[in-house]
Motif scaffolding. Sequence first.
Motif, PDB file in Angstrom:
ATOM      1  N   ASN A  27       0.855  -1.179   0.000  1.00 30.74           N
ATOM      2  CA  ASN A  27       0.000   0.000   0.000  1.00 30.74           C
ATOM      3  C   ASN A  27       0.899   1.239   0.000  1.00 30.74           C
ATOM      4  O   ASN A  27       1.547   1.531   1.002  1.00 30.74           O
ATOM      5  CB  ASN A  27      -0.885  -0.010   1.248  1.00 30.74           C
ATOM      6  N   PRO A  28       0.986   1.991  -1.115  1.00 33.43           N
ATOM      7  CA  PRO A  28       1.926   3.119  -1.190  1.00 33.43           C
ATOM      8  C   PRO A  28       1.572   4.242  -0.224  1.00 33.43           C
ATOM      9  O   PRO A  28       0.431   4.340   0.247  1.00 33.43           O
ATOM     10  CB  PRO A  28       1.797   3.584  -2.645  1.00 33.43           C
ATOM     11  N   LEU A  29       2.558   5.079   0.070  1.00 33.56           N
ATOM     12  CA  LEU A  29       2.389   6.186   1.008  1.00 33.56           C
ATOM     13  C   LEU A  29       2.459   7.522   0.272  1.00 33.56           C
ATOM     14  O   LEU A  29       3.210   7.667  -0.696  1.00 33.56           O
ATOM     15  CB  LEU A  29       3.484   6.156   2.078  1.00 33.56           C
ATOM     16  N   ILE A  30       1.732   8.504   0.766  1.00 29.32           N
ATOM     17  CA  ILE A  30       1.821   9.866   0.226  1.00 29.32           C
ATOM     18  C   ILE A  30       2.965  10.591   0.914  1.00 29.32           C
ATOM     19  O   ILE A  30       3.156  10.482   2.128  1.00 29.32           O
ATOM     20  CB  ILE A  30       0.493  10.615   0.439  1.00 29.32           C
TER      21      ILE A  30
ATOM     22  N   PRO B 174       1.112   8.635   5.899  1.00 30.34           N
ATOM     23  CA  PRO B 174      -0.276   8.173   5.807  1.00 30.34           C
ATOM     24  C   PRO B 174      -1.027   8.643   7.042  1.00 30.34           C
ATOM     25  O   PRO B 174      -0.438   9.248   7.947  1.00 30.34           O
ATOM     26  CB  PRO B 174      -0.117   6.653   5.800  1.00 30.34           C
ATOM     27  N   SER B 175      -2.326   8.359   7.113  1.00 32.40           N
ATOM     28  CA  SER B 175      -3.099   8.757   8.291  1.00 32.40           C
ATOM     29  C   SER B 175      -2.562   8.053   9.539  1.00 32.40           C
ATOM     30  O   SER B 175      -2.138   6.903   9.486  1.00 32.40           O
ATOM     31  CB  SER B 175      -4.582   8.438   8.090  1.00 32.40           C
ATOM     32  N   ALA B 176      -2.592   8.771  10.661  1.00 25.01           N
ATOM     33  CA  ALA B 176      -1.951   8.302  11.894  1.00 25.01           C
ATOM     34  C   ALA B 176      -2.903   7.468  12.738  1.00 25.01           C
ATOM     35  O   ALA B 176      -3.280   7.823  13.857  1.00 25.01           O
ATOM     36  CB  ALA B 176      -1.430   9.494  12.686  1.00 25.01           C
TER      37      ALA B 176
ATOM     38  N   LYS C 146      -2.550   2.353  -7.059  1.00 27.09           N
ATOM     39  CA  LYS C 146      -1.619   3.448  -7.341  1.00 27.09           C
ATOM     40  C   LYS C 146      -1.793   4.541  -6.301  1.00 27.09           C
ATOM     41  O   LYS C 146      -1.041   5.496  -6.261  1.00 27.09           O
ATOM     42  CB  LYS C 146      -1.872   4.026  -8.731  1.00 27.09           C
ATOM     43  N   SER C 147      -2.816   4.399  -5.476  1.00 32.45           N
ATOM     44  CA  SER C 147      -3.111   5.417  -4.471  1.00 32.45           C
ATOM     45  C   SER C 147      -3.383   4.767  -3.124  1.00 32.45           C
ATOM     46  O   SER C 147      -4.006   3.711  -3.057  1.00 32.45           O
ATOM     47  CB  SER C 147      -4.330   6.236  -4.906  1.00 32.45           C
ATOM     48  N   PRO C 148      -2.960   5.412  -2.027  1.00 35.41           N
ATOM     49  CA  PRO C 148      -3.332   4.919  -0.705  1.00 35.41           C
ATOM     50  C   PRO C 148      -4.841   4.940  -0.527  1.00 35.41           C
ATOM     51  O   PRO C 148      -5.539   5.743  -1.129  1.00 35.41           O
ATOM     52  CB  PRO C 148      -2.662   5.936   0.237  1.00 35.41           C
ATOM     53  N   GLY C 149      -5.343   4.049   0.324  1.00 34.57           N
ATOM     54  CA  GLY C 149      -6.764   4.038   0.638  1.00 34.57           C
ATOM     55  C   GLY C 149      -7.623   3.349  -0.394  1.00 34.57           C
ATOM     56  O   GLY C 149      -8.838   3.372  -0.309  1.00 34.57           O
ATOM     57  N   MET C 150      -7.019   2.699  -1.395  1.00 38.38           N
ATOM     58  CA  MET C 150      -7.807   2.079  -2.452  1.00 38.38           C
ATOM     59  C   MET C 150      -7.775   0.550  -2.377  1.00 38.38           C
ATOM     60  O   MET C 150      -8.184  -0.123  -3.295  1.00 38.38           O
ATOM     61  CB  MET C 150      -7.308   2.543  -3.826  1.00 38.38           C
TER      62      MET C 150
ATOM     63  N   ILE D 242       4.951   8.196  -7.661  1.00 36.65           N
ATOM     64  CA  ILE D 242       4.959   8.630  -6.269  1.00 36.65           C
ATOM     65  C   ILE D 242       3.875   9.685  -6.074  1.00 36.65           C
ATOM     66  O   ILE D 242       3.657  10.531  -6.940  1.00 36.65           O
ATOM     67  CB  ILE D 242       6.349   9.185  -5.874  1.00 36.65           C
ATOM     68  N   GLY D 243       3.151   9.603  -4.955  1.00 40.07           N
ATOM     69  CA  GLY D 243       2.116  10.582  -4.629  1.00 40.07           C
ATOM     70  C   GLY D 243       2.689  11.652  -3.710  1.00 40.07           C
ATOM     71  O   GLY D 243       3.307  11.333  -2.692  1.00 40.07           O
TER      72      GLY D 243
END
Length: 346
Positions: free
Chosen positions: A67-70, A147-149, A230-234, A123-124
Amino acid sequence: MSMETKWWKQTENTRDLDAQVQEASTLLKDKQVVAFPTETVYGLGADATEEEAVQRIFEAKGRPADNPLIVHVADEEQVGQLVAEIPPVARKLMDEFWPGPLTLVLKSNGTAAVNVTAGLSTIGIRMPDHPLALTLLRETGKPLAAPSANRSGRPSPTTAEHVYQDLDGKIAGILDGGPTGVGVESTVVDCTTEMPVILRPGGVTKEDLERVLKQVMMDPALADEKQKPKSPGMKYTHYAPESPLWLVEGNDDFFSRQLHELKKDGNRVGVIASDELAEKLDHYPLIRCGSRSQLHQVAEKLYGALREFKESDVDLILCETFSEEGVGAAIMNRLNKAAVKRIQTF
């Protein structure tokens, strides 16, 4: 392994705040992870160029490694350090919406740690619109993967207290900036394709984007959990409260009937409702999440509402559905991922 989590409480004293930011920055430079506020939700930051530091994010969150990170940046110069190119469409979006709740997916130049991009060639990146986040980024001098904490799968945190509930003993510190504003995560737009594609709806709406770009499309893969994200949260279950969440799609009378039937069967039911629906329900416990005509209120209060009900108090949570206009697309994206059941009229 448990550690002491430092919680730097919110302060308006400039000298104290400077000391807090400096202490947090020192930990980040030492490859530790620190939670900090953004205008969307609290992020869990680590040096995006250090694989060991980024790995601590995954360990603290219990987050899957694919899961990629922003990555959060303080300025456009840091963007240039991370990407192969900045296409004109991305430049236009940066000029219009940065700092703000918009993440741009660009071609990576390989500077970021490999576990940031989850092996993708992209990369995001985003520039947060929060003074404390920007101050921390400038003080650290490095882009921060964030990412969200929260623990993976839980509702995202909109207060420092939410972060503490999930991650106490698992991270080095929490920089408290008070409640966040937008309430749902950033919009993610892929700028590596011929036409920009929304990979995740968020704080910047499709309508906002279309005022700046000739055309932007929603990614068809939003509904396909099998595709590599390609995006977090997906990917994976997200935003889930402790008790099962049921969505009710229909008018207020239909919602009221569903609630009545569930209570008649002996269920302890928590309700998340708009102000309009709440006025028609004689029920406790009920959490109001703002007006249907002011969906930004709903977005701001959504994650707090999902966290409010504890498994010991209710058997299930009933929540109404909302219009998918504007930020409603982001609200419904999160609710659909959090829910285990949907009741609707036919």
